[in-house]
Enzyme design. Structure first.
Site, PDB file in Angstrom:
ATOM      1  N   GLY A   7      -6.312  -0.032  -6.745  1.00  0.00           N
ATOM      2  CA  GLY A   7      -5.843  -0.095  -8.128  1.00  0.00           C
ATOM      3  C   GLY A   7      -4.616  -0.958  -8.309  1.00  0.00           C
ATOM      4  O   GLY A   7      -3.884  -0.798  -9.293  1.00  0.00           O
ATOM      5  N   LEU A  61     -10.010   3.334  -2.545  1.00  0.00           N
ATOM      6  CA  LEU A  61      -8.838   4.029  -2.013  1.00  0.00           C
ATOM      7  C   LEU A  61      -8.203   4.792  -3.167  1.00  0.00           C
ATOM      8  O   LEU A  61      -7.445   4.238  -3.963  1.00  0.00           O
ATOM      9  CB  LEU A  61      -7.848   3.033  -1.402  1.00  0.00           C
ATOM     10  CG  LEU A  61      -8.152   2.538   0.022  1.00  0.00           C
ATOM     11  CD1 LEU A  61      -9.517   1.866   0.114  1.00  0.00           C
ATOM     12  CD2 LEU A  61      -7.073   1.579   0.506  1.00  0.00           C
ATOM     13  N   ILE A  62      -8.534   6.071  -3.266  1.00  0.00           N
ATOM     14  CA  ILE A  62      -8.176   6.857  -4.443  1.00  0.00           C
ATOM     15  C   ILE A  62      -6.974   7.750  -4.148  1.00  0.00           C
ATOM     16  O   ILE A  62      -6.905   8.408  -3.112  1.00  0.00           O
ATOM     17  CB  ILE A  62      -9.378   7.693  -4.931  1.00  0.00           C
ATOM     18  CG1 ILE A  62      -9.064   8.347  -6.276  1.00  0.00           C
ATOM     19  CG2 ILE A  62      -9.823   8.706  -3.885  1.00  0.00           C
ATOM     20  CD1 ILE A  62     -10.281   8.892  -6.984  1.00  0.00           C
ATOM     21  N   LYS A  89       0.728   0.323   3.625  1.00  0.00           N
ATOM     22  CA  LYS A  89      -0.473  -0.194   2.962  1.00  0.00           C
ATOM     23  C   LYS A  89      -1.400  -0.877   3.966  1.00  0.00           C
ATOM     24  O   LYS A  89      -2.630  -0.754   3.875  1.00  0.00           O
ATOM     25  CB  LYS A  89      -0.076  -1.180   1.861  1.00  0.00           C
ATOM     26  CG  LYS A  89       0.618  -0.556   0.658  1.00  0.00           C
ATOM     27  CD  LYS A  89      -0.320   0.337  -0.129  1.00  0.00           C
ATOM     28  CE  LYS A  89       0.330   0.931  -1.352  1.00  0.00           C
ATOM     29  NZ  LYS A  89       0.660  -0.066  -2.391  1.00  0.00           N
ATOM     30  N   GLN A 128       3.222  -5.206  -4.639  1.00  0.00           N
ATOM     31  CA  GLN A 128       2.120  -5.875  -5.320  1.00  0.00           C
ATOM     32  C   GLN A 128       2.486  -7.278  -5.807  1.00  0.00           C
ATOM     33  O   GLN A 128       1.990  -7.746  -6.825  1.00  0.00           O
ATOM     34  CB  GLN A 128       1.616  -4.996  -6.469  1.00  0.00           C
ATOM     35  CG  GLN A 128       1.013  -3.696  -5.965  1.00  0.00           C
ATOM     36  CD  GLN A 128       0.657  -2.714  -7.054  1.00  0.00           C
ATOM     37  OE1 GLN A 128       0.725  -3.031  -8.239  1.00  0.00           O
ATOM     38  NE2 GLN A 128       0.291  -1.501  -6.672  1.00  0.00           N
ATOM     39  N   CYS A 173      12.327  19.182  -7.292  1.00  0.00           N
ATOM     40  CA  CYS A 173      12.111  17.769  -7.607  1.00  0.00           C
ATOM     41  C   CYS A 173      12.241  17.628  -9.115  1.00  0.00           C
ATOM     42  O   CYS A 173      12.358  18.622  -9.834  1.00  0.00           O
ATOM     43  CB  CYS A 173      10.749  17.273  -7.103  1.00  0.00           C
ATOM     44  SG  CYS A 173       9.355  17.956  -8.013  1.00  0.00           S
TER      45      CYS A 173
END
Length: 483
Positions: A287, A183-184, A265, A296, A457
């Site tokens: 990652g 999953l990049i 997610k 996480q 931004c």
């Protein structure tokens, strides 16, 4: 030109059948990669090493560099192969090659033999070392940590004078393990985790969840292609792209703020698992590192895993960010990652660090899963070898960046809500409106289209990507504001 390829030590301790299979796969991988450097290259496998011979000396640097990037190789020896008559002849040939290199330095001699001879390796080391010590100016023998190590190999009736030792990548040859789907996102973590699985022998396919339009996807494709070209070119892999903007919009509309990150997610895991099932891929790769961001924590990672039965591998789980960035620099993805904006972590203002399963399932009960199924069904799958040609033929999109403001212009602050509240943007005599980037696609058309909008931004990266995205949708009244 000849190279001796030494196997990664973990390969040599395998059973005979497994070791032979690994060596065959590594030999095939070397052939597949080196044919792009020199079509005349010959690759011959042996039980404990692999020989690479190429006829064109001009290709030597290319071949050497390519070999250092192939998983499964411990080190590479560049050698000159010559016949020999006796131990004194070995010494004379070594003296000619090493005399200039050893002047004023300490050295030792290391010898390996294959075959039957009337002397031992230690006999050759002592004889050659003593001769060099007597006949090279201002040099001395030092057996531990010398300035130079003279490496020799005697293979039956052939003397291999080792001119250079190059460190390999290590790991297992690609193809010895099963396929994975990474999953990049284009950031530091996903690139490094993809590399680590390639190094461990997996053929890594790529899955990208597009939240930022074509410009974002091009950047991620560049990262994926770089990783494949540099470390995995021996095998064909897929690049899968899913338009996840509708999924994010559904989450924003239906899910409570603190649960959004975990739900997103879980949706990504469900979608990636469906893609993996379609192509017979055994595991997903992410990652994620323990405690790096709110999603996480162990509690949240367990809930994310529960969204699918597919195995999820997290090679960076115990790594700190500094180490990850160092690895990204070493593998060449750091420059890409520096300019890649973070999307997933900014949709929720106050993300939970200890999500409750029943609460998550309750929030997901309001989600229209037809949106997710549509995203999976419409996924675009591309052979990664086609990415460069495809991008090379695509027109280069640009958007104007300005620091000047007109009286009728509107500065559109596209930062996430918490960033806007933490550091509000105020400008004298210029209208400022707020519209988080993840709502631009669905809400920009509702704005007064007679005005020019300057997207803002903090770093200018997200605003440029979003301006390009709006241009793709047909809106020409956008620029990037960089004060």
């Amino acid at each position: 030109m000849k190279f001796i390829i030494k196997l990664f030590p973990e390969i040599t301790i395998k059973s005979q059948s497994v070791r032979l299979r690994f060596i065959k796969i590594l030999t095939s991988n070397i052939r597949n990669i080196l044919k792009h450097c020199d079509e005349s290259v010959a690759v011959v496998r042996h039980w404990d090493h692999i020989e690479v011979r190429a006829g064109d000396e001009q290709h030597r640097p290319l071949v050497a560099d390519a070999l250092t990037l192939i998983p499964g190789i411990h080190h590479i020896l560049a050698v000159e192969e010559r016949p020999w008559q006796d131990m004194h002849d070995i010494y004379l040939q070594t003296l000619v090659m090493y005399r200039d290199r050893l002047v004023g330095k300490s050295f030792c001699v290391r010898v390996k033999r294959r075959g039957t001879h009337d002397f031992t390796s230690q006999d050759v080391e002592r004889y050659v070392g003593g001769g060099l010590n007597q006949n090279v100016d201002n040099t001395r023998v030092k057996l531990t940590h010398p300035d130079e190590t003279v490496l020799l190999e005697i293979d039956n009736d052939r003397l291999l004078l080792i001119t250079e030792r190059l460190e390999g990548l290590g790991g297992f040859p690609i193809g010895t393990q099963e396929d994975v789907l990474s999953l990049i996102s284009g950031g530091f973590d996903s690139g490094v985790s993809s590399y680590m699985l390639m190094r461990r022998g997996c053929r890594v396919n790529y899955c990208f969840f597009n939240l930022g339009g074509a410009a974002h996807e091009i950047g991620v494709r560049q990262v994926a292609h770089h990783l494949w070209r540099r470390f995995g070119q021996s095998h064909k892999v897929r690049f899968v792209s899913l338009d996840f903007a509708p999924v994010v919009n559904e989450i924003l509309a239906k899910v409570e703020d603190g649960q959004m990150g975990i739900v997103l997610k879980r949706m990504m895991v469900r979608a990636a698992s469906a893609i993996a099932e379609r192509y017979g891929i055994q595991a997903l790769v992410t990652g994620e590192a323990l405690g790096q961001v709110s999603s996480q924590t162990l509690t949240n990672l367990r809930l994310i895993d529960n969204a699918s039965d597919t195995l999820i591998l997290r090679p960076l789980i115990s790594h700190d960010k500094e180490h990850i960035i160092t690895l990204a620099h070493q593998i060449g993805t750091e420059e890409y990652a520096k300019t890649m904006p973070e999307y997933c972590g900014v949709i929720s203002k106050s993300p939970t660090v200890r999500a409750v399963k029943s609460r998550i399932e309750q929030e997901e009960g309001q989600f229209d899963f037809a949106v997710l199924e549509t995203a999976v069904a419409q996924a675009q799958v591309v052979d990664i070898r086609e990415l460069v040609a495809e991008e090379g033929n695509a027109p280069v999109a640009e958007v104007e960046t300005t620091a000047e403001l007109g009286s009728g212009d509107v500065v559109l602050d596209i930062r996430s809500q918490d960033e806007q509240e933490g550091c509000p943007l105020t400008l004298a005599n210029v209208a400022v409106q707020t519209l988080p980037f993840y709502k631009l696609g669905s809400h920009f058309g509702e704005l007064d289209q007679s005005k020019l909008y300057l997207l803002y931004c903090d770093r200018g990266v997200m605003s440029r990507l979003q301006a390009l995205y709006l241009r793709e949708q047909g809106f020409q009244n956008v620029k990037v504001y960089r004060p």
